[in-house]
Design a protein around this motif. Structure first.
Motif, PDB file in Angstrom:
ATOM      1  N   ARG A   1       8.723  17.424   3.221  1.00 31.21           N
ATOM      2  CA  ARG A   1       9.172  18.235   2.073  1.00 31.21           C
ATOM      3  C   ARG A   1       8.104  18.196   0.980  1.00 31.21           C
ATOM      4  NH1 ARG A   1      14.688  20.313   2.113  1.00 31.21           N
ATOM      5  NH2 ARG A   1      13.845  21.221   0.215  1.00 31.21           N
ATOM      6  N   LEU A   2       8.081  19.218   0.152  1.00 26.16           N
ATOM      7  CA  LEU A   2       7.121  19.255  -0.956  1.00 26.16           C
ATOM      8  C   LEU A   2       7.515  18.240  -2.026  1.00 26.16           C
ATOM      9  CD1 LEU A   2       6.544  23.095  -1.529  1.00 26.16           C
ATOM     10  CD2 LEU A   2       5.358  21.549   0.028  1.00 26.16           C
ATOM     11  N   HIS A   3       6.499  17.661  -2.685  1.00 25.15           N
ATOM     12  CA  HIS A   3       6.753  16.744  -3.799  1.00 25.15           C
ATOM     13  C   HIS A   3       6.051  17.263  -5.057  1.00 25.15           C
ATOM     14  CE1 HIS A   3       2.740  15.324  -3.014  1.00 25.15           C
ATOM     15  NE2 HIS A   3       3.063  14.950  -1.788  1.00 25.15           N
ATOM     16  N   LEU A   4       6.040  16.446  -6.107  1.00 29.78           N
ATOM     17  CA  LEU A   4       5.484  16.925  -7.384  1.00 29.78           C
ATOM     18  C   LEU A   4       4.007  17.299  -7.280  1.00 29.78           C
ATOM     19  CD1 LEU A   4       7.184  14.518  -9.980  1.00 29.78           C
ATOM     20  CD2 LEU A   4       7.567  16.979  -9.747  1.00 29.78           C
TER      21      LEU A   4
ATOM     22  N   VAL B   1       9.404  27.434   1.578  1.00 31.11           N
ATOM     23  CA  VAL B   1       9.729  28.750   0.998  1.00 31.11           C
ATOM     24  C   VAL B   1      10.857  28.591  -0.030  1.00 31.11           C
ATOM     25  CG1 VAL B   1      10.733  31.004   1.589  1.00 31.11           C
ATOM     26  CG2 VAL B   1       8.874  30.049   2.985  1.00 31.11           C
ATOM     27  N   GLU B   2      11.857  27.810   0.339  1.00 28.80           N
ATOM     28  CA  GLU B   2      13.001  27.612  -0.564  1.00 28.80           C
ATOM     29  C   GLU B   2      12.548  26.912  -1.859  1.00 28.80           C
ATOM     30  OE1 GLU B   2      16.180  25.454   1.423  1.00 28.80           O
ATOM     31  OE2 GLU B   2      16.849  24.716  -0.550  1.00 28.80           O
ATOM     32  N   ASP B   3      11.742  25.861  -1.722  1.00 26.63           N
ATOM     33  CA  ASP B   3      11.296  25.112  -2.907  1.00 26.63           C
ATOM     34  C   ASP B   3      10.427  25.992  -3.820  1.00 26.63           C
ATOM     35  OD1 ASP B   3      12.575  22.804  -2.086  1.00 26.63           O
ATOM     36  OD2 ASP B   3      10.779  21.879  -1.223  1.00 26.63           O
ATOM     37  N   LEU B   4       9.537  26.772  -3.213  1.00 24.57           N
ATOM     38  CA  LEU B   4       8.643  27.609  -4.040  1.00 24.57           C
ATOM     39  C   LEU B   4       9.435  28.701  -4.749  1.00 24.57           C
ATOM     40  CD1 LEU B   4       5.505  27.949  -1.717  1.00 24.57           C
ATOM     41  CD2 LEU B   4       5.772  26.436  -3.692  1.00 24.57           C
TER      42      LEU B   4
ATOM     43  N   ALA C   1      13.257  18.506  -3.468  1.00 21.86           N
ATOM     44  CA  ALA C   1      14.685  18.612  -3.111  1.00 21.86           C
ATOM     45  C   ALA C   1      15.472  17.441  -3.706  1.00 21.86           C
ATOM     46  CB  ALA C   1      14.833  18.649  -1.599  1.00 21.86           C
ATOM     47  N   ASP C   2      14.895  16.231  -3.650  1.00 18.54           N
ATOM     48  CA  ASP C   2      15.580  15.063  -4.257  1.00 18.54           C
ATOM     49  C   ASP C   2      15.782  15.305  -5.753  1.00 18.54           C
ATOM     50  OD1 ASP C   2      15.281  13.674  -1.875  1.00 18.54           O
ATOM     51  OD2 ASP C   2      13.444  12.644  -2.516  1.00 18.54           O
TER      52      ASP C   2
END
Ligand code: GLU
Length: 282
Positions: free
Chosen positions: A16-19, A60-63, A264-265
């Protein structure tokens, strides 16, 4: 063709993407806006054993949650293995790549220097194999990777310079010399997937017509190899902008492998996209 700046954000869907990714994405979209250009998304999933489609969906969702958008279609590297193989064949015909049968342990045992990332520089063992020896190794079915013949490539390439913008997005570009010698004969076609990060990224930046590359300072040194590959493949060299990195409490760069808190967290803890922006300094 328009001569509008074209940029890309190119995450790998292996978590997952982070900061740190949020910072990199904000830099890319802010740079596109500042320079009057467009930011694309590219999914760098050549490492098919580590990358997963659900992580691509999550990117895609995070962006989108961060308020970022891009033109479709999105380039997916795992759909392009043939394109990388064709590009490698062009170099093979010019003897700019050679087969290497060494194992990691053999390389570690024989290397006497390290590259800018701290990995052993390939000692060149298989560069000196005769044709007969190569054929024998192929016939035996020994696992093979292909390496750039870096010295020959440098001889062919001519001037190895590129322009760097920074430290701010509006600074005048500065010319810099690339020093690919310090990487040695890098792998262009890995044993497991038949391509490599350096190779795919260069082929795809050219295929997409990327004019400006924004990426973290941890990737600054790799530009040496990318510029060399652009020259020998006949591509133009984009401008570069290297952004600061977000460091964790331990002073190390945030990374997926160190279980940094994901976007997401943070979202489920109640963070808003503006909280993320502020946290990464935007
Ligand atoms: N795919 C690379 C990563 O996730 C970045 C791509 C690049 O800027 O070259 O670290």
């Amino acid at each position: 063709m328009s001569n509008q700046p074209l940029l890309r954000f190119a995450p790998s869907p292996n978590g997952r993407l982070h900061l740190g990714h949020a910072l990199s994405a904000f830099v890319t979209w802010t740079a596109a806006k500042t320079w009057g250009g467009t930011a694309l998304l590219r999914i760098e999933d050549i490492d098919i054993n580590r990358c997963k489609p659900e992580f691509t969906e999550a990117i895609v969702e995070d962006l989108h949650w961060l308020g970022l958008s891009w033109p479709e279609p999105v380039m997916i590297q795992s759909e392009r293995f043939e394109v990388y193989a064709d590009a490698a064949n062009r170099l093979r015909q010019r003897d700019l790549i050679y087969p290497c049968f060494c194992t990691r342990a053999e390389i570690v045992a024989n290397a006497d220097a390290t590259d800018p990332d701290g990995a052993p520089i390939y000692p060149g063992t298989c560069k000196h194999l005769s044709n007969a020896e190569r054929i024998e190794r192929f016939q035996r079915g020994d696992p093979v990777q292909f390496r750039l013949h870096t010295d020959l490539a440098i001889e062919e390439a001519g001037m190895l310079t590129y322009t760097v913008i920074g430290p701010t997005l509006t600074d005048r570009p500065q010319i810099r010399y690339a020093r690919p010698q310090r990487w040695g004969d890098v792998v262009l076609q890995r044993k497991d997937i038949g391509t490599s990060y350096h190779f795919s990224v260069v082929v795809d930046d050219a295929a997409q017509g990327i004019t400006h590359i924004t990426r973290g300072r941890d990737m600054e040194a790799a530009t040496d190899i990318h510029v060399l590959l652009q020259m020998v493949l006949g591509y133009s060299t984009p401008n570069y902008y290297f952004h600061r990195l977000l460091l964790g409490d331990d002073g190390q760069k945030l990374s997926k492998s160190k279980n940094s808190q994901t976007l997401a967290d943070l979202r489920s803890e109640g963070w808003t996209p503006d909280d993320v922006r502020r946290a990464v300094g935007f």
